[in-house]
Design a protein around this motif. Structure first.
Motif, short mmCIF file in Angstrom:
data_model
loop_
_atom_site.label_atom_id
_atom_site.label_comp_id
_atom_site.label_asym_id
_atom_site.label_seq_id
_atom_site.Cartn_x
_atom_site.Cartn_y
_atom_site.Cartn_z
N ASP A 1 0.80 -1.23 0.00
CA ASP A 1 0.00 0.00 0.00
C ASP A 1 0.83 1.28 0.00
OD1 ASP A 1 -2.40 -1.50 0.05
OD2 ASP A 1 -2.22 -1.71 2.22
N ARG A 2 2.14 1.17 -0.26
CA ARG A 2 2.95 2.36 -0.48
C ARG A 2 3.44 2.31 -1.92
NH1 ARG A 2 7.08 3.69 4.50
NH2 ARG A 2 5.69 3.21 6.23
N ASN A 3 2.73 2.98 -2.78
CA ASN A 3 3.05 2.95 -4.21
C ASN A 3 3.52 4.33 -4.64
OD1 ASN A 3 2.13 0.22 -4.57
ND2 ASN A 3 0.04 1.00 -4.36
N TYR A 4 4.80 4.42 -4.97
CA TYR A 4 5.36 5.69 -5.43
C TYR A 4 5.52 5.65 -6.95
CZ TYR A 4 6.70 5.53 -0.50
OH TYR A 4 6.69 5.38 0.85
N LYS A 5 5.10 6.72 -7.61
CA LYS A 5 5.28 6.78 -9.06
C LYS A 5 6.76 6.84 -9.41
CE LYS A 5 0.97 9.13 -10.38
NZ LYS A 5 0.42 10.35 -10.99
N VAL A 6 7.50 7.62 -8.65
CA VAL A 6 8.92 7.82 -8.94
C VAL A 6 9.71 7.86 -7.64
CG1 VAL A 6 10.66 9.42 -9.84
CG2 VAL A 6 8.53 9.06 -11.11
N ILE A 7 10.81 7.11 -7.60
CA ILE A 7 11.84 7.26 -6.57
C ILE A 7 13.13 7.50 -7.32
CG2 ILE A 7 13.07 6.25 -4.64
CD1 ILE A 7 10.69 4.40 -4.18
N ALA A 8 13.77 8.64 -7.07
CA ALA A 8 14.97 8.98 -7.83
C ALA A 8 15.95 9.73 -6.95
CB ALA A 8 14.61 9.81 -9.06
N MET A 9 17.21 9.67 -7.35
CA MET A 9 18.27 10.41 -6.66
C MET A 9 18.60 11.66 -7.47
SD MET A 9 20.80 7.20 -5.80
CE MET A 9 20.89 6.76 -7.54
N VAL B 1 21.32 2.05 -12.57
CA VAL B 1 20.21 2.97 -12.34
C VAL B 1 19.79 3.59 -13.67
CG1 VAL B 1 20.80 3.56 -9.96
CG2 VAL B 1 21.83 4.85 -11.83
N GLY B 2 18.56 4.02 -13.74
CA GLY B 2 18.09 4.72 -14.94
C GLY B 2 18.44 6.19 -14.88
N GLU B 3 18.17 6.90 -15.95
CA GLU B 3 18.47 8.33 -16.02
C GLU B 3 17.21 9.11 -16.37
OE1 GLU B 3 21.57 8.65 -18.90
OE2 GLU B 3 23.15 8.14 -17.48
N TYR C 1 18.52 13.30 -12.97
CA TYR C 1 18.15 12.46 -11.83
C TYR C 1 18.44 11.00 -12.17
CZ TYR C 1 15.78 16.65 -10.25
OH TYR C 1 15.52 17.94 -9.85
N TYR C 2 18.71 10.23 -11.14
CA TYR C 2 19.04 8.81 -11.31
C TYR C 2 17.86 7.99 -10.79
CZ TYR C 2 23.59 10.73 -12.25
OH TYR C 2 24.62 11.46 -12.81
N LEU C 3 17.21 7.29 -11.69
CA LEU C 3 15.96 6.61 -11.38
C LEU C 3 16.20 5.30 -10.65
CD1 LEU C 3 12.86 6.63 -11.81
CD2 LEU C 3 13.28 5.36 -13.94
N LEU C 4 15.58 5.15 -9.51
CA LEU C 4 15.63 3.92 -8.74
C LEU C 4 14.40 3.06 -8.99
CD1 LEU C 4 16.97 5.34 -5.36
CD2 LEU C 4 18.23 3.91 -6.97
N ARG C 5 13.25 3.71 -9.13
CA ARG C 5 12.03 2.94 -9.39
C ARG C 5 10.96 3.87 -9.96
NH1 ARG C 5 10.17 -0.85 -4.72
NH2 ARG C 5 11.94 -1.97 -5.65
N ALA C 6 10.20 3.35 -10.90
CA ALA C 6 9.04 4.08 -11.45
C ALA C 6 7.91 3.07 -11.65
CB ALA C 6 9.38 4.76 -12.77
#
Length: 227
Positions: free
Chosen positions: A139-147, A163-165, A219-224
Motif C-alpha cells: 500500500d505504499r506505491n510511489y510513481k517515482v523514486i529517484a536520486m 540505475v536509470g536516467e 536524476y538517477y531513477l531507482l524505481r518508477a
C-alpha cells in the motif's frame, strides 16, 4: 507529470543549499504547476566555514534555507535535526529511519527524491536511511523514486551504474535556480568552484546538452511505477 498539479513530491536533503543544487529547478517547476511539494532538511547547525574564515550560525542557515525555498515558490518544509550538521553519522541510523518513515506515512508522496550517495558522511547516511525507509511495503506505491545530483558528484567512487536516467528541462527556470542559490549567502563560492552560482548554471547547461535542452537537471531513477 509535473504539469498535472496532482503530484505530491517529497524531497530529502542533507544540508541547506542541497535542495537548490540538486532539485532547484524541479521544486520551482512543480510548485508553479500547483503540485504539493515538501522539502525535509536532515541536518543544520552552527558551523565554521573555512572558505569565509568565519562561523555561520544555525539561525543563519535556517533563514537562508527558508528564503531559498520561498523564492522557488515552496512554503512546506521541515528540519529533522537542528544541531547535527556534519555529524549525522553519530546518530543511531534507526532514529533517522524512524523520522523518514513518519514523513512518508504522513505526507503520502507520489514522488520521492533523495541524495545521490557521496563521500560526505551526511549525504551517505541520509541516502542509506532513505533507502531503508523506501523499502517495499504494501500500500505504499510511489510513481517515482529517484536520486538527485549536485556538482560535487564528480568526486565519487564507486559510481552507480545500475540505475536509470531522468532529465528535467529547466530552461525556463534556470535563473530561478541560480537566484535561489544566491539566497544561501554563507555558502557562495568563487566563480570556478563547483558549487558557485556560475558553475551551477554551467552544470545545468552541460546536462541540457546531453538531451537537447538549453538547461536541465539530471536524476538517477531507482524505481518508477505506472498504473
Amino acid at each position: 507529470m509535473l504539469e498535472s498539479g496532482k503530484e505530491r513530491i517529497l524531497v530529502f536533503v542533507p544540508h541547506a543549499d542541497d535542495e537548490v543544487l540538486g532539485c532547484g529547478g524541479l521544486i520551482e517547476k512543480a510548485c508553479r504547476y500547483n503540485n504539493t511539494v515538501k522539502v525535509v532538511l536532515a541536518s543544520v547547525g552552527n558551523s565554521f566555514f573555512w572558505h569565509r574564515e568565519q562561523p555561520v550560525s544555525v539561525n543563519t542557515r535556517k533563514k537562508e534555507f527558508y528564503k531559498a525555498l520561498k523564492y522557488l515558490g515552496c512554503t512546506n518544509w521541515d528540519i529533522m535535526f537542528d544541531d547535527k550538521e556534519s555529524i549525522l553519522d553519530t546518530l543511531p541510523k534507526k532514529e533517522i529511519i524512524t523520522k523518514i518513515d513518519r514523513y512518508l506515512l504522513e505526507f503520502k508522496p507520489t514522488m520521492v527524491f533523495i541524495p545521490y550517495p557521496s563521500f560526505n558522511q551526511d549525504h551517505q547516511v541520509l541516502y542509506e536511511a532513505c533507502m531503508a525507509g523506501l523499502r517495499p511495503v504494501p500500500d505504499r506505491n510511489y510513481k517515482v523514486i529517484a536520486m538527485y545530483e549536485y556538482p560535487l558528484i564528480v568526486w565519487q567512487h564507486p559510481k552507480l551504474t545500475d540505475v536509470g536516467e531522468l532529465y528535467l528541462d529547466i530552461s525556463e527556470t534556470v535563473d530561478k535556480k541560480v537566484g535561489a542559490l544566491r539566497k544561501h549567502k554563507s555558502q557562495l563560492r568563487e566563480p570556478r568552484h563547483l558549487i558557485s552560482p556560475e558553475s551551477v548554471k554551467e552544470w545545468a547547461a552541460k546536462r541540457g546538452m546531453e538531451v537537447g535542452f538549453a538547461y536541465a537537471e539530471k536524476y538517477y531513477l531507482l524505481r518508477a511505477t505506472f498504473i
